[in-house]
Design an enzyme around this catalytic site. Structure first.
Site, PDB file in Angstrom:
ATOM      1  N   LYS A   1       5.752   1.212  13.728  1.00 43.11           N
ATOM      2  CA  LYS A   1       5.263   1.623  12.404  1.00 43.11           C
ATOM      3  C   LYS A   1       3.744   1.693  12.529  1.00 43.11           C
ATOM      4  CE  LYS A   1       4.721  -2.991  10.422  1.00 43.11           C
ATOM      5  NZ  LYS A   1       4.974  -3.874   9.300  1.00 43.11           N
TER       6      LYS A   1
ATOM      7  N   PHE B   1       7.957 -14.671   6.488  1.00 37.11           N
ATOM      8  CA  PHE B   1       8.293 -13.316   6.028  1.00 37.11           C
ATOM      9  C   PHE B   1       7.129 -12.377   6.311  1.00 37.11           C
ATOM     10  CE2 PHE B   1      10.562 -16.411   3.379  1.00 37.11           C
ATOM     11  CZ  PHE B   1      11.877 -16.014   3.566  1.00 37.11           C
TER      12      PHE B   1
ATOM     13  N   CYS C   1      12.058  -7.336  14.384  1.00 37.03           N
ATOM     14  CA  CYS C   1      12.910  -8.131  13.487  1.00 37.03           C
ATOM     15  C   CYS C   1      14.167  -7.417  12.992  1.00 37.03           C
ATOM     16  CB  CYS C   1      12.096  -8.591  12.287  1.00 37.03           C
ATOM     17  SG  CYS C   1      10.842  -9.794  12.717  1.00 37.03           S
TER      18      CYS C   1
ATOM     19  N   ASN D   1      15.834  -9.741   5.633  1.00 35.36           N
ATOM     20  CA  ASN D   1      15.667  -8.624   6.571  1.00 35.36           C
ATOM     21  C   ASN D   1      16.860  -7.670   6.547  1.00 35.36           C
ATOM     22  OD1 ASN D   1      13.115  -9.220   7.356  1.00 35.36           O
ATOM     23  ND2 ASN D   1      13.646 -10.142   9.316  1.00 35.36           N
TER      24      ASN D   1
ATOM     25  N   ARG E   1       4.826  -9.476   7.679  1.00 29.03           N
ATOM     26  CA  ARG E   1       4.962  -8.116   8.205  1.00 29.03           C
ATOM     27  C   ARG E   1       3.841  -7.869   9.193  1.00 29.03           C
ATOM     28  NH1 ARG E   1       4.107  -5.267   2.735  1.00 29.03           N
ATOM     29  NH2 ARG E   1       2.800  -7.119   2.669  1.00 29.03           N
ATOM     30  N   GLU E   2       4.160  -7.262  10.311  1.00 30.17           N
ATOM     31  CA  GLU E   2       3.113  -6.900  11.255  1.00 30.17           C
ATOM     32  C   GLU E   2       2.181  -5.904  10.576  1.00 30.17           C
ATOM     33  OE1 GLU E   2       4.416  -5.856  15.157  1.00 30.17           O
ATOM     34  OE2 GLU E   2       5.954  -7.416  15.149  1.00 30.17           O
TER      35      GLU E   2
ATOM     36  N   GLY F   1      12.851   0.094  13.063  1.00 33.58           N
ATOM     37  CA  GLY F   1      12.732  -0.562  14.370  1.00 33.58           C
ATOM     38  C   GLY F   1      11.906  -1.816  14.235  1.00 33.58           C
TER      39      GLY F   1
ATOM     40  N   ARG G   1       8.177  -2.730  20.210  1.00 36.21           N
ATOM     41  CA  ARG G   1       9.526  -3.285  20.381  1.00 36.21           C
ATOM     42  C   ARG G   1      10.530  -2.548  19.480  1.00 36.21           C
ATOM     43  NH1 ARG G   1       8.331  -9.550  19.652  1.00 36.21           N
ATOM     44  NH2 ARG G   1       6.583  -8.703  18.462  1.00 36.21           N
TER      45      ARG G   1
HETATM   46  C1  UDX Z   1       9.833  -7.215   8.846  1.00 41.67           C
HETATM   47  C2  UDX Z   1       9.884  -7.817   7.425  1.00 41.67           C
HETATM   48  O1  UDX Z   1       9.323  -6.877   6.500  1.00 41.67           O
HETATM   49  C3  UDX Z   1       9.129  -9.134   7.397  1.00 41.67           C
HETATM   50  O2  UDX Z   1       9.242  -9.719   6.110  1.00 41.67           O
HETATM   51  C4  UDX Z   1       9.737 -10.060   8.445  1.00 41.67           C
HETATM   52  O3  UDX Z   1       9.066 -11.303   8.494  1.00 41.67           O
HETATM   53  C5  UDX Z   1       9.685  -9.413   9.813  1.00 41.67           C
HETATM   54  O4  UDX Z   1      10.355  -8.141   9.767  1.00 41.67           O
HETATM   55  P1  UDX Z   1       8.037  -5.865  10.302  1.00 41.67           P
HETATM   56  O5  UDX Z   1       9.000  -5.968  11.455  1.00 41.67           O
HETATM   57  O6  UDX Z   1       6.600  -6.133  10.540  1.00 41.67           O
HETATM   58  O7  UDX Z   1       8.478  -6.892   9.141  1.00 41.67           O
HETATM   59  O8  UDX Z   1       8.165  -4.379   9.747  1.00 41.67           O
HETATM   60  P2  UDX Z   1       8.487  -3.679   8.352  1.00 41.67           P
HETATM   61  O9  UDX Z   1       7.239  -3.271   7.699  1.00 41.67           O
HETATM   62  O10 UDX Z   1       9.448  -4.457   7.555  1.00 41.67           O
HETATM   63  O11 UDX Z   1       9.210  -2.331   8.882  1.00 41.67           O
HETATM   64  C6  UDX Z   1      10.406  -2.398   9.660  1.00 41.67           C
HETATM   65  C7  UDX Z   1      10.859  -1.009  10.049  1.00 41.67           C
HETATM   66  O12 UDX Z   1      11.320  -0.291   8.902  1.00 41.67           O
HETATM   67  C8  UDX Z   1       9.760  -0.143  10.665  1.00 41.67           C
HETATM   68  O13 UDX Z   1      10.301   0.629  11.722  1.00 41.67           O
HETATM   69  C9  UDX Z   1       9.325   0.757   9.511  1.00 41.67           C
HETATM   70  O14 UDX Z   1       8.771   1.975   9.934  1.00 41.67           O
HETATM   71  C10 UDX Z   1      10.660   0.954   8.808  1.00 41.67           C
HETATM   72  N1  UDX Z   1      10.486   1.316   7.396  1.00 41.67           N
HETATM   73  C11 UDX Z   1      10.002   0.408   6.501  1.00 41.67           C
HETATM   74  C12 UDX Z   1      10.864   2.583   6.957  1.00 41.67           C
HETATM   75  O15 UDX Z   1      11.307   3.439   7.755  1.00 41.67           O
HETATM   76  N2  UDX Z   1      10.747   2.889   5.628  1.00 41.67           N
HETATM   77  C13 UDX Z   1      10.270   1.991   4.717  1.00 41.67           C
HETATM   78  O16 UDX Z   1      10.212   2.328   3.532  1.00 41.67           O
HETATM   79  C14 UDX Z   1       9.875   0.726   5.171  1.00 41.67           C
END
Ligand code: UDX
Length: 416
Positions: A313, A144, A252, A200, A146-147, A249, A320
């Protein structure tokens, strides 16, 4: 314990370095020789805070070894993690061919009792198939991470999920994670596979709810930040993962939401809620494009649009399925003259302006597409002087509208 990790992508690299740091003897296998050389030299091929330090330390004390041979990696392993990519295949289904081909390849050489654990996000049934192909005990242990905060997420996870059909397999994994203080949830294989998609999918739906609510607020003249605060104090709702933006985006959410719809459809269930999340997210990109078009005076052809942010983000160089890139593609298709800046990321085919301030020189519109905190620190007066036009489209609600308007610029945020 002696551990092998197959695949030095995002998940594999963090898993290998993390387990080595916890005192295990880890061999990380990666097919790409250039990546192997880079990692062996102590350079992290991904931008991830804290990872370079841990990588150097674990290489130096010998707890982490990197090889280009899967066979060599698993030779004495007690546990083998498969951390291979599962890209989107046809019709949204995850493509698990990399997992199966490695399972086939390793079947003859895996130590007899070694446990094969899948880290990758995989559809229902994949782990069972891995067990059949490797003829070894299997478990599912979804990640789980997060990047941008992957190292902390590894060391301090909210939970550890272990899926297996045979409780005996659990003990080894519990032993492996002994020094991590987190609840351990033991489930059957299928439930563990579904948990990853469910997490997710839910988070993507939350973000999409915030985005859709922002759109309602724009329509009725409310401020979405107050609205989300107003609901967030309800302990059943909370504040996290509710930041409106240009759409979600990354590597994941887009892939996993599509895979979830497909996984349900294959089992005879129409997951229309999740299909709606995906469609609403696509509309959010288009709404951002429309805001830039309006800010440019109704026409994108020939308009100079400066974009701050390319990463999907802040805190990562990953582009990606980046909302920034999705929006820029649409802007460029409509004839806009786009120039971008990102502190970490770059994208072939998208012109870059060097630094943040030179990027906005002569711009009709400035679009903020990624929430890098440094974008809050630029002198707005200097921004107003550099630009030809006077509009900022803040797709991340990063700036203070009052401060922007005070220097004579117009401010278009999300839901405020
Ligand atoms: C995600 C999950 O959080 C993580 O648990 C899993 O293992 C992999 O996928 P990640 O892809 O690193 O992690 O990004 P995350 O921080 O979850 O953000 C995903 C997208 O949602 C980004 O584009 C981010 O900008 C967007 N986002 C997130 C929002 O627009 N608003 C928010 O409040 C949170």
């Amino acid at each position: 314990m002696r551990v092998a990790v197959i695949g030095a992508g995002y998940v594999g690299l963090v898993q290998a370095v993390g387990l080595a740091h916890l005192g295990n003897k880890v061999t990380l296998a990666e097919r790409d020789p250039a990546r192997v050389a880079e990692i062996r030299a102590g350079r992290s091929p991904i931008f991830e805070p804290g990872l370079p330090e841990l990588l150097s330390a674990t290489l130096a004390d010998g707890s982490l070894v990197v090889t280009d041979s899967n066979h060599a990696a698993v030779k004495d392993a007690q546990i083998v993690f498969l951390a291979l990519p599962t890209p989107q295949g046809d019709d949204g289904e995850a493509d698990v061919s990399a997992i199966y081909s490695v399972a086939d390849e390793l079947a003859a050489v895996l130590p007899q009792d070694c446990l094969v654990v899948t880290k990758s996000t995989v559809p229902v049934g994949t782990n069972l198939e891995v067990g059949i192909r490797t003829r070894r005990p299997v478990a599912s242990n979804p990640e789980f991470l997060r990047e941008g905060s992957a190292v902390t997420d590894f060391m301090k996870p909210d939970r550890i999920v272990i899926g297996t059909e045979d409780r005996r397999n659990v003990d080894q994994l519990i032993e492996l994670y002994r020094s991590i203080d987190a609840p351990i949830l033991v489930t059957d294989l299928t439930s563990a596979e579904v948990i990853k998609y469910a997490a997710n999918g839910y988070l993507a739906a939350r973000v999409t709810y915030a985005n859709a609510m922002a759109n309602v607020c724009e329509a009725v003249g409310a401020d979405v930040r107050d609205v989300l605060l107003g609901i967030g104090y309800d302990h059943r709702i909370g504040f996290s993962f509710m930041r409106p933006g240009p759409g979600f985006g990354g590597s994941c959410f887009p892939k996993d939401t599509r895979a979830l719809v497909r996984l349900a459809a294959d089992a005879g269930y129409d997951f229309s809620l999740m299909s709606g999340v995906i469609a609403t997210n696509e509309e959010q990109f288009a709404r951002t494009v429309a805001k830039v078009r309006d800010a440019a005076g109704g026409k994108l052809a020939g308009a100079r649009v400066a974009v701050w942010g390319l990463a999907f983000k802040a805190g990562t160089d990953d582009v990606r399925e980046s909302p920034a890139v999705r929006v820029i593609d649409q802007l460029m298709e409509a004839g806009a003259d786009v120039v971008a800046f990102d502190p970490q990321a770059s994208v072939p085919g998208i012109p870059e302006g060097g630094d943040a301030m030179s990027t906005i020189k002569g711009a009709d519109v400035l679009l903020i597409a990624t929430e890098w905190p440094e974008f809050q620190r630029y002198d707005l007066r200097a921004v107003a002087t550099q630009m030809r036009g006077s509009a900022i489209v803040d797709a991340r609600n990063l700036l203070d509208p009052i401060a922007v308007r005070a220097v004579g610029l117009s401010y278009i945020g999300v839901g405020r």
